[in-house]
Design a protein around this motif. Structure first.
Motif, short mmCIF file in Angstrom:
data_model
loop_
_atom_site.label_atom_id
_atom_site.label_comp_id
_atom_site.label_asym_id
_atom_site.label_seq_id
_atom_site.Cartn_x
_atom_site.Cartn_y
_atom_site.Cartn_z
N GLY A 46 -20.25 -6.88 8.62
CA GLY A 46 -19.00 -7.59 8.36
C GLY A 46 -18.19 -6.94 7.25
N THR A 47 -18.88 -6.47 6.21
CA THR A 47 -18.20 -5.80 5.11
C THR A 47 -17.52 -4.53 5.60
OG1 THR A 47 -19.74 -6.68 3.49
CG2 THR A 47 -18.54 -4.71 2.86
N ALA A 48 -18.24 -3.73 6.38
CA ALA A 48 -17.68 -2.49 6.91
C ALA A 48 -16.52 -2.77 7.85
CB ALA A 48 -18.76 -1.68 7.62
N GLY A 49 -16.61 -3.84 8.63
CA GLY A 49 -15.53 -4.21 9.54
C GLY A 49 -14.26 -4.59 8.79
N GLY A 50 -14.42 -5.37 7.72
CA GLY A 50 -13.27 -5.75 6.90
C GLY A 50 -12.62 -4.54 6.25
N GLU A 51 -13.45 -3.60 5.80
CA GLU A 51 -12.91 -2.39 5.18
C GLU A 51 -12.23 -1.50 6.22
OE1 GLU A 51 -16.30 -0.91 3.04
OE2 GLU A 51 -15.97 -2.30 1.38
N ALA A 52 -12.75 -1.47 7.45
CA ALA A 52 -12.10 -0.70 8.51
C ALA A 52 -10.73 -1.29 8.83
CB ALA A 52 -12.98 -0.67 9.77
N LEU A 53 -10.66 -2.62 8.92
CA LEU A 53 -9.37 -3.28 9.16
C LEU A 53 -8.38 -2.93 8.06
CD1 LEU A 53 -7.62 -5.32 10.73
CD2 LEU A 53 -8.61 -7.10 9.28
N MET A 54 -8.84 -2.96 6.81
CA MET A 54 -7.95 -2.60 5.70
C MET A 54 -7.48 -1.15 5.81
SD MET A 54 -7.20 -4.91 3.39
CE MET A 54 -6.81 -3.93 1.96
N GLY A 55 -8.40 -0.25 6.11
CA GLY A 55 -8.04 1.17 6.21
C GLY A 55 -7.00 1.42 7.28
N PHE A 56 -7.26 0.89 8.48
CA PHE A 56 -6.31 1.13 9.58
C PHE A 56 -5.00 0.37 9.36
CE2 PHE A 56 -10.28 2.16 12.04
CZ PHE A 56 -10.00 3.52 12.14
N GLY A 57 -5.07 -0.82 8.77
CA GLY A 57 -3.84 -1.55 8.47
C GLY A 57 -2.99 -0.83 7.44
N MET A 58 -3.63 -0.30 6.43
CA MET A 58 -2.90 0.46 5.41
C MET A 58 -2.32 1.73 6.01
SD MET A 58 -5.42 -0.27 2.18
CE MET A 58 -4.80 1.03 1.17
N ALA A 59 -3.05 2.38 6.92
CA ALA A 59 -2.53 3.58 7.58
C ALA A 59 -1.28 3.24 8.38
CB ALA A 59 -3.60 4.19 8.49
N ALA A 60 -1.31 2.13 9.09
CA ALA A 60 -0.14 1.72 9.88
C ALA A 60 1.05 1.39 8.99
CB ALA A 60 -0.49 0.52 10.76
N MET A 61 0.79 0.75 7.86
CA MET A 61 1.88 0.39 6.95
C MET A 61 2.47 1.60 6.23
SD MET A 61 0.60 -3.12 5.18
CE MET A 61 2.09 -4.04 4.89
N ALA A 62 1.68 2.66 6.10
CA ALA A 62 2.13 3.84 5.34
C ALA A 62 2.92 4.83 6.19
CB ALA A 62 0.93 4.54 4.72
N VAL A 63 3.04 4.61 7.48
CA VAL A 63 3.81 5.54 8.33
C VAL A 63 5.23 5.62 7.78
CG1 VAL A 63 4.76 5.91 10.64
CG2 VAL A 63 2.41 5.11 10.38
N PRO A 64 5.72 6.84 7.53
CA PRO A 64 7.06 6.98 6.94
C PRO A 64 8.14 6.37 7.83
CG PRO A 64 5.86 9.05 6.83
CD PRO A 64 5.05 8.13 7.68
#
Length: 193
Positions: free
Chosen positions: A35-53
């Motif tokens: 569950g911890t790794a899943g939450g961190e994966a969601l954060m990583g991919f969500g942050m990647a999507a938000m950072a698209v120029p």
């Protein structure tokens, strides 16, 4: 997120890489670690999507509201797990920071994340910046090697501070680096808000 396109693409790569590693950890983990790794994966991919120029993609307002809804739901899950672990409290704050940033982007003119106007509440942004600055400094300090100490049996020990035994298929130092990189990315995104 505002800022030069190159910095945005570097953040996308950093966060997507961290999210990918967290998915690998999730696949190999069991129980609470999964569950911890899943939450961190969601954060990583969500942050990647938000950072698209914004020059590459300027999503409409409803996309930002969708981000807020997804991370709001994830924050509810993190709130339930936060009672058992301080690290889940960190996840809760991270999810709420994502809701905050998505909401701020939804409120900018046209919902575009490339518009250079002040978004968000300065006090909230400042508080999040302070928290993530302390988090990044602490996470970085945990990666510093400890001085090697001689064992009475002749063996030499040493390694990153605060790193406990690895779970199945997990490298604890890489997990700390992943968390550190996501903390740095969050700092960069908050500074660009």
């Amino acid at each position: 997120m505002h800022g030069p396109a190159t910095a945005g693409w570097l953040l996308v790569a950093l966060c997507a890489g961290a999210g990918g590693y967290c998915l690998l950890r999730m696949r190999a983990a069991v129980g609470e670690a999964r569950g911890t790794a899943g939450g961190e994966a969601l954060m990583g991919f969500g942050m990647a999507a938000m950072a698209v120029p914004a020059a590459a993609l300027s999503p409409p307002r409803w996309v930002w509201l969708g981000y807020a809804a997804v991370f709001g739901a994830a924050a509810l899950g993190a709130a339930v797990r936060a009672r058992t672990s301080p690290h889940h409290a960190h996840h809760l704050l991270g999810m709420l920071a994502m809701v905050y940033m998505a909401g701020a982007m939804a409120l900018t003119p046209g919902g575009a994340h490339g518009v250079h106007t002040a978004a968000g509440v300065p006090l909230v942004t400042g508080g999040l910046l302070l928290y993530y600055t302390v988090y990044v400094l602490r996470a970085g300090a945990r990666l510093l090697p400890l001085p090697a100490a001689a064992d009475p049996g002749g063996a030499v020990s040493g390694g990153p501070a605060g790193v406990v035994g690895a779970g199945r298929g997990e490298w604890p130092e890489l997990t700390l680096v992943c968390r550190l990189s996501m903390g740095l990315a969050m700092l960069a995104m908050l500074l660009g808000l």
